[in-house]
Design a protein around this motif. Structure first.
Motif, PDB file in Angstrom:
ATOM      1  N   GLU A  73      22.977  -7.525  -9.915  1.00 51.13           N
ATOM      2  CA  GLU A  73      22.495  -8.841  -8.443  1.00 51.13           C
ATOM      3  C   GLU A  73      22.647  -8.750  -7.359  1.00 51.13           C
ATOM      4  OE1 GLU A  73      23.423 -12.637  -9.798  1.00 51.13           O
ATOM      5  OE2 GLU A  73      22.792 -12.184 -12.053  1.00 51.13           O
TER       6      GLU A  73
ATOM      7  N   ARG B 166      17.840 -15.159  -5.620  1.00 48.01           N
ATOM      8  CA  ARG B 166      19.316 -14.235  -6.300  1.00 48.01           C
ATOM      9  C   ARG B 166      18.593 -13.427  -7.193  1.00 48.01           C
ATOM     10  NH1 ARG B 166      24.907 -16.012  -7.836  1.00 48.01           N
ATOM     11  NH2 ARG B 166      25.878 -14.020  -8.939  1.00 48.01           N
TER      12      ARG B 166
ATOM     13  N   LEU C   1      25.750  -8.870  -5.317  1.00 44.50           N
ATOM     14  CA  LEU C   1      26.921  -9.071  -5.441  1.00 44.50           C
ATOM     15  C   LEU C   1      27.506  -8.871  -6.765  1.00 44.50           C
ATOM     16  CD1 LEU C   1      24.062 -12.671  -5.784  1.00 44.50           C
ATOM     17  CD2 LEU C   1      25.981 -12.070  -3.866  1.00 44.50           C
TER      18      LEU C   1
ATOM     19  N   LEU D 116      21.657 -11.152  -3.826  1.00 44.59           N
ATOM     20  CA  LEU D 116      20.953 -12.280  -2.921  1.00 44.59           C
ATOM     21  C   LEU D 116      19.907 -12.020  -1.262  1.00 44.59           C
ATOM     22  CD1 LEU D 116      21.186 -15.598  -2.748  1.00 44.59           C
ATOM     23  CD2 LEU D 116      23.235 -14.884  -1.680  1.00 44.59           C
TER      24      LEU D 116
END
Length: 112
Positions: free
Chosen positions: A91, A80, A112, A93
């Motif tokens: 952000e 992450r 995200l 992943l």
């Protein structure tokens, strides 16, 4: 009643071991939490470089927010990442596969 008490006494330590605790054993092939190290940082930089190729603006790695590893034929890193894109914090992943020969492949990237 004595049988139930004996059974409880035998099973209680097993249920305590199944909880989260230091030194917990994970099944082979499962994702395991890890602390960032130089190999995870290299995987994060690789993911940023690969994704930046598809982006109109370059991505900048701010930090690794969380990391999990999975031993496969090589090693998977589930990262992450905190990044900036066009000066905006975001952000993502990501999953990076480190093949047995040491080469890296970006296998997943999700904002995200």
């Amino acid at each position: 009643m004595k049988t139930a008490t004996l059974l409880l006494a035998l099973l209680l330590p097993l249920s305590i071991q199944a909880g989260t605790q230091p030194g917990k054993k994970y099944p082979p092939g499962s994702w395991q939490p890890a602390n960032p190290d130089t190999s995870a940082e290299a995987a994060a930089r690789f993911a940023i470089e690969q994704k930046s190729r598809d982006s109109a603006t370059p991505l900048i790695l701010v930090r690794i927010v969380s990391l999990e590893r999975q031993v496969v034929a090589g090693l998977n890193y589930k990262l992450r990442l905190a990044v900036t894109e066009n000066s905006k914090p975001r952000e993502a992943l990501t999953t990076v596969w480190q093949k047995p020969d040491g080469s890296l492949t970006l296998t997943a990237w999700d904002w995200l």
